[in-house]
Scaffold this motif. Structure first.
Motif, PDB file in Angstrom:
ATOM      1  N   VAL A   1       0.830  -1.205   0.000  1.00 40.05           N
ATOM      2  CA  VAL A   1       0.000   0.000   0.000  1.00 40.05           C
ATOM      3  C   VAL A   1       0.865   1.256   0.000  1.00 40.05           C
ATOM      4  O   VAL A   1       1.981   1.261   0.521  1.00 40.05           O
ATOM      5  N   SER A   2       0.337   2.317  -0.573  1.00 39.96           N
ATOM      6  CA  SER A   2       1.018   3.610  -0.585  1.00 39.96           C
ATOM      7  C   SER A   2       0.947   4.244   0.795  1.00 39.96           C
ATOM      8  O   SER A   2      -0.076   4.178   1.484  1.00 39.96           O
ATOM      9  N   ALA A   3       2.041   4.902   1.178  1.00 40.49           N
ATOM     10  CA  ALA A   3       2.066   5.578   2.477  1.00 40.49           C
ATOM     11  C   ALA A   3       1.135   6.781   2.489  1.00 40.49           C
ATOM     12  O   ALA A   3       0.532   7.104   3.516  1.00 40.49           O
ATOM     13  N   GLY A   4       1.010   7.473   1.357  1.00 39.83           N
ATOM     14  CA  GLY A   4       0.211   8.690   1.282  1.00 39.83           C
ATOM     15  C   GLY A   4       1.051   9.878   0.869  1.00 39.83           C
ATOM     16  O   GLY A   4       2.291   9.834   0.917  1.00 39.83           O
ATOM     17  N   ASN A   5       0.390  10.940   0.463  1.00 41.27           N
ATOM     18  CA  ASN A   5       1.065  12.131  -0.060  1.00 41.27           C
ATOM     19  C   ASN A   5       0.805  13.358   0.809  1.00 41.27           C
ATOM     20  O   ASN A   5       0.553  14.450   0.315  1.00 41.27           O
ATOM     21  N   GLU A   6       0.870  13.175   2.111  1.00 38.07           N
ATOM     22  CA  GLU A   6       0.538  14.250   3.040  1.00 38.07           C
ATOM     23  C   GLU A   6       1.755  14.790   3.784  1.00 38.07           C
ATOM     24  O   GLU A   6       1.607  15.573   4.727  1.00 38.07           O
ATOM     25  N   GLY A   7       2.948  14.401   3.384  1.00 38.79           N
ATOM     26  CA  GLY A   7       4.145  14.775   4.128  1.00 38.79           C
ATOM     27  C   GLY A   7       4.385  16.265   4.238  1.00 38.79           C
ATOM     28  O   GLY A   7       4.954  16.733   5.234  1.00 38.79           O
ATOM     29  N   ASN A   8       3.961  17.029   3.245  1.00 36.68           N
ATOM     30  CA  ASN A   8       4.143  18.487   3.275  1.00 36.68           C
ATOM     31  C   ASN A   8       2.813  19.217   3.450  1.00 36.68           C
ATOM     32  O   ASN A   8       2.686  20.382   3.105  1.00 36.68           O
ATOM     33  N   LYS A   9       1.827  18.511   4.020  1.00 35.97           N
ATOM     34  CA  LYS A   9       0.512  19.086   4.271  1.00 35.97           C
ATOM     35  C   LYS A   9       0.201  19.007   5.762  1.00 35.97           C
ATOM     36  O   LYS A   9       0.898  18.313   6.508  1.00 35.97           O
ATOM     37  N   PRO A  10      -0.815  19.700   6.212  1.00 34.81           N
ATOM     38  CA  PRO A  10      -1.114  19.711   7.651  1.00 34.81           C
ATOM     39  C   PRO A  10      -1.300  18.329   8.258  1.00 34.81           C
ATOM     40  O   PRO A  10      -0.906  18.096   9.406  1.00 34.81           O
ATOM     41  N   TRP A  11      -1.911  17.391   7.506  1.00 35.84           N
ATOM     42  CA  TRP A  11      -2.113  16.049   8.071  1.00 35.84           C
ATOM     43  C   TRP A  11      -0.779  15.389   8.371  1.00 35.84           C
ATOM     44  O   TRP A  11      -0.580  14.806   9.420  1.00 35.84           O
ATOM     45  N   ARG A  12       0.137  15.402   7.399  1.00 36.49           N
ATOM     46  CA  ARG A  12       1.534  14.949   7.515  1.00 36.49           C
ATOM     47  C   ARG A  12       1.694  13.425   7.555  1.00 36.49           C
ATOM     48  O   ARG A  12       2.622  12.872   6.952  1.00 36.49           O
ATOM     49  N   TYR A  13       0.796  12.725   8.219  1.00 40.92           N
ATOM     50  CA  TYR A  13       1.013  11.309   8.502  1.00 40.92           C
ATOM     51  C   TYR A  13       0.468  10.385   7.407  1.00 40.92           C
ATOM     52  O   TYR A  13      -0.220  10.799   6.479  1.00 40.92           O
ATOM     53  N   ILE A  14       0.790   9.106   7.560  1.00 37.99           N
ATOM     54  CA  ILE A  14       0.288   8.079   6.662  1.00 37.99           C
ATOM     55  C   ILE A  14      -1.231   8.027   6.728  1.00 37.99           C
ATOM     56  O   ILE A  14      -1.855   8.601   7.620  1.00 37.99           O
ATOM     57  N   SER A  15      -1.833   7.334   5.770  1.00 34.72           N
ATOM     58  CA  SER A  15      -3.287   7.166   5.717  1.00 34.72           C
ATOM     59  C   SER A  15      -3.616   5.690   5.917  1.00 34.72           C
ATOM     60  O   SER A  15      -2.729   4.838   5.961  1.00 34.72           O
ATOM     61  N   ALA A  16      -4.891   5.389   6.042  1.00 37.18           N
ATOM     62  CA  ALA A  16      -5.337   4.000   6.129  1.00 37.18           C
ATOM     63  C   ALA A  16      -5.472   3.443   4.707  1.00 37.18           C
ATOM     64  O   ALA A  16      -5.906   4.159   3.805  1.00 37.18           O
ATOM     65  N   PRO A  17      -5.042   2.187   4.449  1.00 34.08           N
ATOM     66  CA  PRO A  17      -4.634   1.151   5.392  1.00 34.08           C
ATOM     67  C   PRO A  17      -3.131   1.057   5.626  1.00 34.08           C
ATOM     68  O   PRO A  17      -2.636  -0.010   6.010  1.00 34.08           O
ATOM     69  N   ALA A  18      -2.393   2.138   5.381  1.00 36.11           N
ATOM     70  CA  ALA A  18      -0.940   2.099   5.561  1.00 36.11           C
ATOM     71  C   ALA A  18      -0.542   1.839   7.010  1.00 36.11           C
ATOM     72  O   ALA A  18       0.607   1.502   7.293  1.00 36.11           O
ATOM     73  N   ASP A  19      -1.497   1.997   7.937  1.00 39.18           N
ATOM     74  CA  ASP A  19      -1.194   1.759   9.345  1.00 39.18           C
ATOM     75  C   ASP A  19      -1.320   0.298   9.747  1.00 39.18           C
ATOM     76  O   ASP A  19      -0.984  -0.071  10.878  1.00 39.18           O
ATOM     77  N   ALA A  20      -1.801  -0.558   8.853  1.00 31.31           N
ATOM     78  CA  ALA A  20      -1.983  -1.975   9.187  1.00 31.31           C
ATOM     79  C   ALA A  20      -0.642  -2.617   9.517  1.00 31.31           C
ATOM     80  O   ALA A  20       0.373  -2.332   8.874  1.00 31.31           O
ATOM     81  N   ASP A  21      -0.640  -3.508  10.507  1.00 33.10           N
ATOM     82  CA  ASP A  21       0.640  -4.061  10.953  1.00 33.10           C
ATOM     83  C   ASP A  21       1.152  -5.186  10.068  1.00 33.10           C
ATOM     84  O   ASP A  21       2.317  -5.579  10.175  1.00 33.10           O
ATOM     85  N   SER A  22       0.319  -5.720   9.165  1.00 32.73           N
ATOM     86  CA  SER A  22       0.744  -6.855   8.346  1.00 32.73           C
ATOM     87  C   SER A  22       0.873  -6.518   6.872  1.00 32.73           C
ATOM     88  O   SER A  22       0.944  -7.414   6.035  1.00 32.73           O
ATOM     89  N   VAL A  23       0.894  -5.212   6.536  1.00 33.32           N
ATOM     90  CA  VAL A  23       1.046  -4.799   5.143  1.00 33.32           C
ATOM     91  C   VAL A  23       2.430  -4.196   4.932  1.00 33.32           C
ATOM     92  O   VAL A  23       3.115  -3.838   5.893  1.00 33.32           O
ATOM     93  N   LEU A  24       2.817  -4.097   3.677  1.00 33.55           N
ATOM     94  CA  LEU A  24       4.068  -3.434   3.299  1.00 33.55           C
ATOM     95  C   LEU A  24       3.722  -2.027   2.851  1.00 33.55           C
ATOM     96  O   LEU A  24       3.173  -1.821   1.764  1.00 33.55           O
ATOM     97  N   THR A  25       4.030  -1.052   3.682  1.00 31.66           N
ATOM     98  CA  THR A  25       3.736   0.347   3.387  1.00 31.66           C
ATOM     99  C   THR A  25       4.934   0.987   2.698  1.00 31.66           C
ATOM    100  O   THR A  25       6.058   0.873   3.190  1.00 31.66           O
ATOM    101  N   VAL A  26       4.685   1.650   1.569  1.00 31.55           N
ATOM    102  CA  VAL A  26       5.772   2.148   0.729  1.00 31.55           C
ATOM    103  C   VAL A  26       5.732   3.679   0.658  1.00 31.55           C
ATOM    104  O   VAL A  26       4.729   4.268   0.263  1.00 31.55           O
ATOM    105  N   GLY A  27       6.835   4.295   1.047  1.00 28.51           N
ATOM    106  CA  GLY A  27       7.003   5.725   0.905  1.00 28.51           C
ATOM    107  C   GLY A  27       7.683   6.063  -0.408  1.00 28.51           C
ATOM    108  O   GLY A  27       8.005   5.174  -1.205  1.00 28.51           O
ATOM    109  N   ALA A  28       7.932   7.350  -0.640  1.00 27.18           N
ATOM    110  CA  ALA A  28       8.519   7.789  -1.906  1.00 27.18           C
ATOM    111  C   ALA A  28       9.842   8.501  -1.670  1.00 27.18           C
ATOM    112  O   ALA A  28      10.001   9.242  -0.695  1.00 27.18           O
TER     113      ALA A  28
END
Length: 552
Positions: free
Chosen positions: A331-358
């Motif tokens: 799953v994609s980590a999300g594109n919020e790193g330079n936005k107010p949210w900043r953090y990953i999105s769901a389901p990137a928080d799941a403990d059994s998935v491979l979360t990928v940043g850029a």
């Protein structure tokens, strides 16, 4: 040509959902709701007869990874679904993992359903029902010549070479690992142009496209709507030498539309769940999802960061359930790193998935790539790949550059497919562990790029027993001075020549192998082979193959 774009035999294992659907008359007061059932008691299905609801490929995946069937695998009790229909509501889908049904009805009818003795709870998943669609599986496929078996050179990857090379995907391809036999389910917003673009012709000609379904509109045709899925797919599956070659262009694919790009409601999480269940039933090995959920349109309630703890959101639960079946969920980590949210999105928080940043081309975190940790303190993302100025194809076949973890995830998923092909005995969680260990940042993971960008050149140290490819098997690692090479029948028909080289390409050893002998013992002179990584190149007539091994 008998086209592949219908609901294939694998969908037979999903028919319990399809048969439960009705065409309900939609009014502005009707909404979609998730109806949770209390149990699966008195179901006609049994864990002793799993072939009734799971494909053999799905069962093989579980058996290979030592995963036992559970009650969660059983379909919903059809008697419960029949009772819902008797109440006059439209039943859109059912979910065996959630033991629930998606219905469309008025608030008054919902109250009636909530009073049924087998209903546990309910949840509204969108404001108003989507327009009713006519089911239509008639799809036009434009035929193109396809030849995806040629040996590739760096120039064949075109401008996209670096996004494959930085992972070592091109080296995997040279070693004979291009994703063959591995099945990837792509969950996205639409795939226009895939059935007409020459870069995807091999998926049709070589029967690599195993099925499609639009869970938003309930039809087989996914070749419309938003082109985000086309761009995502191209980074893995495209084969256009000189322009773009995807990281797993020989893998098999399922294409599922789960996202309605015009709005954002919880129903899209349910679509994701249903597609993941189908991917499981059909025997997919990998799910790629370049989608993420945090903020929804009113009146759906948005998530808070504190809810990204791996156990709360609908789609995160679905992703972990998918992983529990043995699928590698990327799953994609999300594109919020330079936005107010900043953090990953769901389901990137799941403990059994491979979360990928850029990252960018210099392996630095892209400014937009979402940060971890999860709300409960786990490191995320897990790994990273090129997502800043990554190359992909538009629906019209134009090669363009763009930014997003939407691209880093599938680029990495394709590489993972090839790597898994090299050692299919690994479990999905072992694959996640391996990819983390192979990251450039493995010794000091952080919440920006996780364990860093994995690189194939290091993977041979982690593959147990042997490295295999193209009918050859090589002992690995080598602790003594004896290298064991096993050749398949095609190689044993005539004599072969083995060249052993160091990683710079310097020839260290040459040995002729006689025909009609499958096992060869090659002695490595200690003075020429200190500890390190080596190449074993086998040639026979016009055939050539290169394997890697480690000398301990």
């Amino acid at each position: 040509m008998k086209h592949l774009l219908v609901l294939f035999s694998a969908l037979l294992f999903f028919l319990s959902a399809a048969q439960a659907q009705q065409t309900g008359g939609g009014t502005t007061e009707e909404k979609k709701h998730l109806i949770y059932f209390k149990d699966k008691a008195n179901t006609p299905y049994s864990l002793q007869e799993p072939q009734r609801f799971l494909s053999q490929k799905a069962l093989d995946r579980r058996n290979r990874q030592g995963i036992s069937l559970t009650v969660r695998d059983l379909p919903v009790n059809p008697a419960y679904v029949d009772r819902l229909k008797q109440e006059g509501v439209a039943v859109w889908y059912i979910s065996r993992w959630f033991n629930a049904a998606v219905v469309q009805c008025t608030p008054e009818k919902l109250a009636t359903l909530e009073a049924l003795p087998f209903v546990k709870s309910t949840q509204t998943v969108n404001r108003v029902a989507s327009p009713q669609q006519v089911l239509d599986s008639k799809i036009t496929v434009v035929k193109h010549a396809s030849s995806a078996d040629a040996t590739l050179e760096s120039k064949d990857y075109g401008l996209a070479y670096h996004q494959a090379d930085m992972l070592g995907a091109d080296e995997l391809h040279k070693a004979g690992f291009r994703g063959e036999g591995v099945t990837i389910a792509v969950l996205d917003a639409g795939f226009p142009g895939v059935n007409t673009n020459a870069a995807f012709a091999h998926l049709f000609q070589d029967q690599q496209l195993k099925g499609t379904y639009d869970f938003v509109s309930r039809k087989a045709d996914v070749f419309g709507n938003d082109s985000h899925g086309t761009s995502v797919l191209s980074t893995m599956a495209a084969y256009a030498p000189g322009k773009l070659v995807g990281t797993a262009y020989k893998a098999n694919y399922y294409l599922f539309r789960t996202e309605e790009a015009a709005s954002e409601h919880n129903i899209e999480e349910i679509n994701w769940l249903l597609a993941a269940e189908f991917a499981d039933s059909a025997g997919a090995d990998i799910i790629n999802s370049s989608l993420g959920y945090t903020t929804f349109d009113a009146p759906s309630e948005s998530y808070t960061y504190n809810q990204l703890n791996g156990n709360t959101t609908l789609v995160t639960k679905a992703a972990d359930f998918a992983a529990a079946t043995g699928m590698l969920v990327v799953v994609s980590a999300g594109n919020e790193g330079n936005k107010p949210w900043r953090y990953i999105s769901a389901p990137a928080d799941a403990d059994s998935v491979l979360t990928v940043g850029a990252v960018d081309s210099l392996y630095r975190q892209a400014s937009f790539s979402s940060f971890g940790p999860t709300a409960d303190g786990r490191i995320k993302p897990d790994v990273a790949a090129l997502g800043q100025r990554a190359y992909f194809l538009r629906a019209d076949g134009t090669l363009v550059r763009g930014n997003g973890t939407s691209f880093s995830a599938p680029i990495l998923a394709g590489m993972a497919a090839c790597l898994w092909q090299a050692d299919y005995s690994k479990t999905n969680l072992e694959m996640i562990g391996l990819l983390r260990r192979l990251g450039r940042n493995a010794s000091s993971p952080n919440n920006a790029i996780g364990y860093g960008v994995p690189q194939y050149n290091s993977t041979v140290t982690a593959l147990p027993g042997s490295i295999t490819g193209d009918g050859l098997s090589l002992s690995n690692p080598v602790s003594g001075n004896e290298l064991i090479l096993t050749v398949g029948d095609n190689w044993a028909k005539q004599s072969s020549v083995v060249h052993v080289l160091d990683v710079t390409g310097k020839l260290l050893l040459r040995q002729v192998l006689p025909a009609s002998q499958s096992r060869h013992e090659i002695v490595l002179p200690p003075q020429l082979f200190p500890q390190g990584l080596y190449l074993c190149r086998v040639s026979s007539g016009s055939r050539n193959s290169t394997l890697r091994f480690v000398k301990l």
